[in-house]
Design a protein around this motif. Structure first.
Motif, mmCIF file in Angstrom:
data_model
loop_
_atom_site.group_PDB
_atom_site.id
_atom_site.type_symbol
_atom_site.label_atom_id
_atom_site.label_comp_id
_atom_site.label_asym_id
_atom_site.label_seq_id
_atom_site.Cartn_x
_atom_site.Cartn_y
_atom_site.Cartn_z
ATOM 1 N N PHE A 188 0.793 -1.269 -0.129
ATOM 2 C CA PHE A 188 0.192 -0.050 0.066
ATOM 3 C C PHE A 188 0.795 1.210 -0.021
ATOM 4 O O PHE A 188 0.739 2.029 -0.615
ATOM 5 N N SER A 189 2.000 1.450 0.850
ATOM 6 C CA SER A 189 2.720 2.324 0.959
ATOM 7 C C SER A 189 3.350 2.638 -0.315
ATOM 8 O O SER A 189 3.879 3.599 -0.638
ATOM 9 N N GLY A 190 4.089 1.514 -0.875
ATOM 10 C CA GLY A 190 4.652 1.571 -2.166
ATOM 11 C C GLY A 190 3.774 2.133 -3.458
ATOM 12 O O GLY A 190 4.141 2.918 -4.224
ATOM 13 N N ASN A 191 2.284 1.871 -3.449
ATOM 14 C CA ASN A 191 1.414 2.107 -4.296
ATOM 15 C C ASN A 191 1.055 3.604 -4.261
ATOM 16 O O ASN A 191 0.487 4.145 -5.257
ATOM 17 N N GLY A 192 1.206 4.244 -2.880
ATOM 18 C CA GLY A 192 0.478 5.514 -2.746
ATOM 19 C C GLY A 192 -1.000 5.254 -2.674
ATOM 20 O O GLY A 192 -1.749 4.276 -2.162
ATOM 21 N N GLU A 227 -7.692 5.199 -5.391
ATOM 22 C CA GLU A 227 -8.326 6.377 -6.424
ATOM 23 C C GLU A 227 -9.068 5.388 -7.397
ATOM 24 O O GLU A 227 -10.161 5.725 -8.109
ATOM 25 N N HIS A 228 -8.528 4.011 -7.712
ATOM 26 C CA HIS A 228 -9.028 2.964 -8.691
ATOM 27 C C HIS A 228 -10.779 2.755 -8.120
ATOM 28 O O HIS A 228 -11.560 2.785 -9.068
ATOM 29 N N TYR A 229 -10.758 2.399 -6.973
ATOM 30 C CA TYR A 229 -12.172 1.987 -6.138
ATOM 31 C C TYR A 229 -13.041 3.291 -6.014
ATOM 32 O O TYR A 229 -14.105 3.093 -5.887
#
Length: 554
Positions: free
Chosen positions: A191-195, A200-202
């Protein structure tokens, strides 16, 4: 030193939370939140978070009704059937008993689907069914038969004794929660790597379809995740100061469970950025490296199989035990309640295994064979089975809410205006969910029939089966209730009332189906206080003896 075997508040809270909460609730996310398959229907997306909050609130209100009813009944382990029979008579007691029992085979189906099948769909370490599955359209059938075989092993254990089962259950429990923590840690790292790309997608309106029907579908499917309180609540006789501790425990358990589901869902959304597959818990590991996906994926699969093996054993044992109260009341033959040396109701367990087998044929075997032959996807995945189970549980909660309101109107229970308001709102909301579920099944049936005639884009016979099988199951339970009551119980009761021994037996049975008066409740509280004082004295004496021995040795 003698030990107090009653559960204290901390133990009660932990057992209740562990009994209700779990990680397999995510198995329905592909169909209700959002799928990674671009051709699949959109889901409710980020809105699942506040839907979980509503679920938790409704479940808490229902749990509060249970807790209030426990306090005014002679025994705490009779469950919903006891409360309903006390308020409305023996027919409705049988009605509630069988509706409550009918939940068990459906729970078993949910366990079977998630034990093996969901671990080998799209996004898994090995894809065995689906578009790219190694076993093609027959994959679900093979995997479900493997699940049935594992279930048979779990059920067979009961006939060989379960003295060491508690140790096994504890080990599996520790493994399950260890894996849960591992998934959460990996999920937070990813999660921390994806930001915020996952959130935002969901949250993207293009990926969301929050219609009234989709909301109802999401609510009913996920309500299954809060199931268990109707069974857990029956341990009331085995806790300290049940009148005080049970409401406190239920409040904390439902709040903790709701928070856990919301937090775990947020972590999954942050880690899995493009929609969910059959088992989102495996997807968390697949977002990093191929090695971690394989390693973490097999750990999740092993954990899931062990956890479901354990749960299937519990469900089978509980199924046999759930028939015992109905047998003791005369609704079923007495041999159903007879236990062997290992304290297992053998006839009840065999009956439950048979009913689970019939349910397996209806909900899994027939749809799987049709999928293999036609290529049309089976209508019964985890989400649809969970929804069917939830509807049976909602039926239980509707009757319990109606019971507590009626007893309040009769002045048998002292209730407040805010309790009544909450129960009425929850009752109305669950009535809506109940009727919307069956309305949706009718829509699905029409869609399937139209598809078979070349109209629309339905799945033909699969949609027809998906619509009529839950209806057949529900109507079959209702028919069984009327058949047992009028063809078996009423003639049996007439024979009892025709002789003095039978009359005495009926009077003894009816003693458990009444409301305690204030004097009796106060007496119970005083007895519990004396027991608390007794065990406190035992504990203090032991500590003093221990100190004295220590001083003597020094």
């Amino acid at each position: 030193m003698k030990k107090d075997t009653r559960m204290g508040l901390p133990t009660l809270i932990w057992l209740g939370f562990s009994f209700i909460a779990g990680i397999t609730f995510t198995a329905s996310f592909a169909s209700i939140v959002g799928s990674s398959d671009n051709e699949a229907a959109k889901g409710v997306g980020i809105h699942i978070l506040w839907i979980f909050a509503i679920e938790g609130l409704v479940a808490f209100i229902c749990a509060w009704a249970f807790a209030r009813l426990i306090k005014v009944h002679p025994t705490a382990n009779g469950g919903a059937s006891q409360y309903v029979r006390t308020a409305f008579g023996d027919f409705w007691g049988l009605f509630m008993g069988l509706i409550n029992y009918a939940v068990i085979p459906l729970v078993a189906m949910g366990l079977l689907v998630t034990m093996v099948r969901n671990n080998f769909g799209s996004g898994s370490v090995i894809e065995l069914f689906g578009k790219n599955g190694i076993w093609g359209s027959w994959g679900k059938l093979y995997l479900d038969l493997i699940s049935l075989a594992i279930y048979s092993v779990a059920a067979a254990i009961l006939f060989f004794g379960i003295r060491k089962y508690k140790i096994v259950a504890n080990v599996i429990g520790y493994m399950t929660w260890s894996i849960t923590i591992l998934i959460m840690i990996v999920g937070i790292v990813v999660f921390s790597g994806n930001g915020f790309s996952g959130l935002e997608h969901y949250s993207n309106p293009e990926n969301i379809d929050l219609t009234f029907f989709n909301f109802n579908n999401a609510f009913v499917s996920c309500f299954f995740a809060f199931c268990g309180l109707e069974s857990f609540i029956t341990v009331g006789n085995n806790i300290k100061n049940r009148g005080k501790n049970m409401p406190i425990a239920m409040t904390i358990i439902m709040i903790a469970t709701t928070i856990f589901y919301i937090v775990f869902t947020l972590i999954l959304m942050g880690a899995v950025t493009s929609g969910f597959d059959e088992n989102p818990n495996i997807q968390v590991f697949g977002q990093s490296s191929p090695f971690l996906k394989a390693f973490g994926g097999w750990i999740v699969i092993l954990c899931t199989v062990l956890m479901r093996f354990n749960s299937n054993l519990q469900v089978t044992l509980f199924g046999g035990s759930a028939l015992e109260p109905m047998a003791s009341q005369g609704f079923l033959p007495e041999k159903v309640s007879i236990k062997n040396k290992e304290n297992v109701p053998v006839a009840g367990v065999i009956t439950s295994i048979g009913i689970v087998a019939i349910t397996f044929i209806l909900f899994m075997l027939i749809p799987d064979i049709i999928e293999g032959a036609t290529g049309n996807a089976s209508p019964f995945d985890y989400a649809t089975i969970a929804a069917a189970t939830s509807i049976m549980l909602i039926s239980v909660y509707l009757m319990v809410l109606g019971t507590v309101l009626i007893q309040g109107m009769r002045k048998n229970i002292k209730t407040t205006w805010y309790e009544n308001t909450g129960w009425i709102i929850a009752l109305a909301f669950l009535v809506l969910q109940f009727f919307m579920y069956f309305f949706d099944r009718i829509r699905q049936l029409i869609k399937g029939i139209e598809s078979m005639n070349g109209i629309g884009s339905g799945n033909g016979i699969s949609d027809v089966l998906g619509a009529i099988i839950p209806i057949i199951y529900f109507l079959g339970v209702i028919a069984a209730i009327f058949g047992i009551y009028y063809l078996y119980y009423k003639p049996k009761r007439a024979k009892w009332l025709a002789n003095p021994d039978g009359v005495s037996k009926m009077e003894e049975i009816n003693l458990n189906f009444r409301i305690l008066n204030e004097t009796e409740i106060q007496t119970i509280m005083e007895e519990e206080k004396k027991i608390d004082e007794y065990w406190l004295e035992i504990k203090n004496n032991h500590l003093q003896a221990k100190k004295a021995k220590k001083l003597q040795n020094s």
